[in-house]
Design an enzyme around this catalytic site. Structure first.
Site, PDB file in Angstrom:
ATOM      1  CG  ASP A  67     -30.419  64.576  14.746  1.00  0.00           C
ATOM      2  OD1 ASP A  67     -30.244  64.629  13.499  1.00  0.00           O
ATOM      3  OD2 ASP A  67     -29.735  65.247  15.551  1.00  0.00           O
ATOM      4  CE1 TYR A 160     -31.295  72.445   0.748  1.00  0.00           C
ATOM      5  CE2 TYR A 160     -31.218  73.295  -1.499  1.00  0.00           C
ATOM      6  CZ  TYR A 160     -31.852  72.553  -0.512  1.00  0.00           C
ATOM      7  OH  TYR A 160     -33.043  71.909  -0.792  1.00  0.00           O
ATOM      8  CE  LYS A 164     -31.359  68.825  -0.429  1.00  0.00           C
ATOM      9  NZ  LYS A 164     -32.154  67.656   0.018  1.00  0.00           N
TER      10      LYS A 164
HETATM   11  P1  NAD Z   1     -39.400  71.636   5.379  1.00  0.00           P
HETATM   12  O1  NAD Z   1     -38.427  72.483   6.115  1.00  0.00           O
HETATM   13  O2  NAD Z   1     -40.782  72.128   5.237  1.00  0.00           O
HETATM   14  O3  NAD Z   1     -39.438  70.174   6.033  1.00  0.00           O
HETATM   15  C1  NAD Z   1     -38.247  69.531   6.377  1.00  0.00           C
HETATM   16  C2  NAD Z   1     -38.523  68.610   7.558  1.00  0.00           C
HETATM   17  O4  NAD Z   1     -37.282  67.977   7.898  1.00  0.00           O
HETATM   18  C3  NAD Z   1     -39.009  69.355   8.804  1.00  0.00           C
HETATM   19  O5  NAD Z   1     -40.187  68.748   9.291  1.00  0.00           O
HETATM   20  C4  NAD Z   1     -37.845  69.240   9.771  1.00  0.00           C
HETATM   21  O6  NAD Z   1     -38.258  69.175  11.129  1.00  0.00           O
HETATM   22  C5  NAD Z   1     -37.191  67.945   9.310  1.00  0.00           C
HETATM   23  N1  NAD Z   1     -35.786  67.838   9.736  1.00  0.00           N
HETATM   24  C6  NAD Z   1     -34.850  68.817   9.698  1.00  0.00           C
HETATM   25  N2  NAD Z   1     -33.701  68.375  10.243  1.00  0.00           N
HETATM   26  C7  NAD Z   1     -33.904  67.084  10.596  1.00  0.00           C
HETATM   27  C8  NAD Z   1     -33.097  66.087  11.197  1.00  0.00           C
HETATM   28  N3  NAD Z   1     -31.815  66.343  11.557  1.00  0.00           N
HETATM   29  N4  NAD Z   1     -33.622  64.879  11.422  1.00  0.00           N
HETATM   30  C9  NAD Z   1     -34.913  64.618  11.090  1.00  0.00           C
HETATM   31  N5  NAD Z   1     -35.736  65.521  10.530  1.00  0.00           N
HETATM   32  C10 NAD Z   1     -35.229  66.748  10.282  1.00  0.00           C
HETATM   33  O7  NAD Z   1     -38.732  71.343   3.964  1.00  0.00           O
HETATM   34  P2  NAD Z   1     -39.342  70.801   2.580  1.00  0.00           P
HETATM   35  O8  NAD Z   1     -39.444  71.936   1.661  1.00  0.00           O
HETATM   36  O9  NAD Z   1     -40.510  69.926   2.825  1.00  0.00           O
HETATM   37  O10 NAD Z   1     -38.084  69.949   2.113  1.00  0.00           O
HETATM   38  C11 NAD Z   1     -38.029  68.541   2.181  1.00  0.00           C
HETATM   39  C12 NAD Z   1     -36.826  68.081   1.384  1.00  0.00           C
HETATM   40  O11 NAD Z   1     -36.945  68.560   0.042  1.00  0.00           O
HETATM   41  C13 NAD Z   1     -35.486  68.621   1.892  1.00  0.00           C
HETATM   42  O12 NAD Z   1     -34.486  67.641   1.715  1.00  0.00           O
HETATM   43  C14 NAD Z   1     -35.232  69.802   0.991  1.00  0.00           C
HETATM   44  O13 NAD Z   1     -33.865  70.120   0.908  1.00  0.00           O
HETATM   45  C15 NAD Z   1     -35.779  69.269  -0.313  1.00  0.00           C
HETATM   46  N6  NAD Z   1     -36.115  70.275  -1.316  1.00  0.00           N
HETATM   47  C16 NAD Z   1     -37.013  71.252  -1.035  1.00  0.00           C
HETATM   48  C17 NAD Z   1     -37.321  72.186  -2.024  1.00  0.00           C
HETATM   49  C18 NAD Z   1     -38.305  73.303  -1.801  1.00  0.00           C
HETATM   50  O14 NAD Z   1     -38.394  74.188  -2.665  1.00  0.00           O
HETATM   51  N7  NAD Z   1     -39.071  73.325  -0.728  1.00  0.00           N
HETATM   52  C19 NAD Z   1     -36.707  72.097  -3.269  1.00  0.00           C
HETATM   53  C20 NAD Z   1     -35.796  71.079  -3.510  1.00  0.00           C
HETATM   54  C21 NAD Z   1     -35.522  70.154  -2.523  1.00  0.00           C
END
Ligand code: NAD
Length: 265
Positions: A67, A160, A164
């Protein structure tokens, strides 16, 4: 030898989505990779699935439950990586969460949950990785996952966006502070990437009345993307492998936008 051959890389939020793709791309270029996630079982499955890939790339693979908001757990994760692979060269602070709420309805719990993982989790991840790299004495790379929400405030996702923007500030502050140790800090900012996060954001936006049908919110966001489509996680990994490689050694304190031309900042 691949572009990151011999480098020990640790990626959080790597059980799925962007984090998983980052780790897999690093394996293809020869790195040793730890897939870390709060979902330890799924991270373990990802590592198992990628054993052959790691062997073909010339690297090794492991997983870890963590975590990112819990400093002791983050320390234990880094110890486990150093125990298995001998050191830590590259740390991706990628774990992130989102939970849309209408601006006027945002609660303290919503704020604390999102800021906790996306803000404090990144700070702790940077500090603990840097402490390990300083002990090793030969620098390192810390790479943070920002977002288009680091550059613009969007409605329904205010905490959010704030979290960010915090990632950008932490990247800049960390770059300035850690330069004396030869540690660079960079970040990358995806736009709309179709992952499970977007599927749940889509459901939440319908629940709060901000969109009417499945897929509508993502489609509306995507209408502004110059490249004409949303991203797949694999659209992000050319840049993330570059940031982990010696090719980016002269970069620090910067965030690279990878949004298909959505925000132009
Ligand atoms: P996702 O939800 O598919 O994956 C996120 C992962 O983080 C999950 O496997 C979850 O279990 C893990 N996680 C959550 N809380 C946690 C914690 N406290 N400790 C450890 N692990 C934890 O999301 P994604 O789309 O793959 O996003 C990954 C990153 O990219 C994030 O930081 C997200 O904010 C960022 N992001 C995503 C997008 C998008 O459009 N998908 C766009 C910009 C930025």
């Amino acid at each position: 030898m691949g572009r990151v051959g011999g480098r020990v890389c640790l990626v959080t939020g790597a059980a799925r989505g962007i984090g998983r793709a980052i780790g897999e791309a690093l394996l293809d270029e020869g790195a040793d990779v730890c897939f870390a996630d709060i979902d330890a079982d799924r991270a373990g499955e990802v590592a198992e699935t990628n054993r052959q890939r790691a062997a073909e790339g010339g690297g090794r693979v492991m997983s870890c439950g963590v975590d990112v908001t819990n400093r002791d757990a983050v320390r234990a994760m880094i110890e486990a990586v150093v125990g298995e692979f001998g050191r830590l060269d590259v740390k991706f602070n990628n774990a992130g969460v989102n939970k849309p709420m209408n601006f006027l309805d945002v609660t303290e719990d919503n704020w604390n949950f999102i800021m906790g993982v996306n803000g404090l989790g990144v700070l702790i991840g940077m500090q603990e990785a840097a402490n390990q790299m300083i002990t090793q004495g030969h620098g390192g790379k810390i790479i943070n996952t920002a977002s288009i929400a680091s550059r613009q405030g969007f409605d329904n996702v205010a905490p959010y966006c704030a979290s960010k923007w915090a990632v950008v500030s932490l990247t800049q502050s960390g770059a300035r502070d850690l330069a004396k140790h030869g540690i660079t800090v960079t970040g990358f900012a995806p736009g709309v990437v179709h992952t499970e996060m977007w599927d749940s954001v889509d459901r939440d936006l319908m629940e709060i009345g901000a969109s009417e049908e499945p897929g509508q919110a993502m489609e509306e966001f995507a209408s502004d993307i110059l490249r004409g489509r949303v991203a797949k996680p694999e659209d992000i990994t050319g840049t993330t492998t570059f940031l982990a490689s010696p090719e980016s050694d002269y970069m620090t304190g910067q965030i690279v936008m990878i949004d298909g031309g959505m925000t132009l900042v």
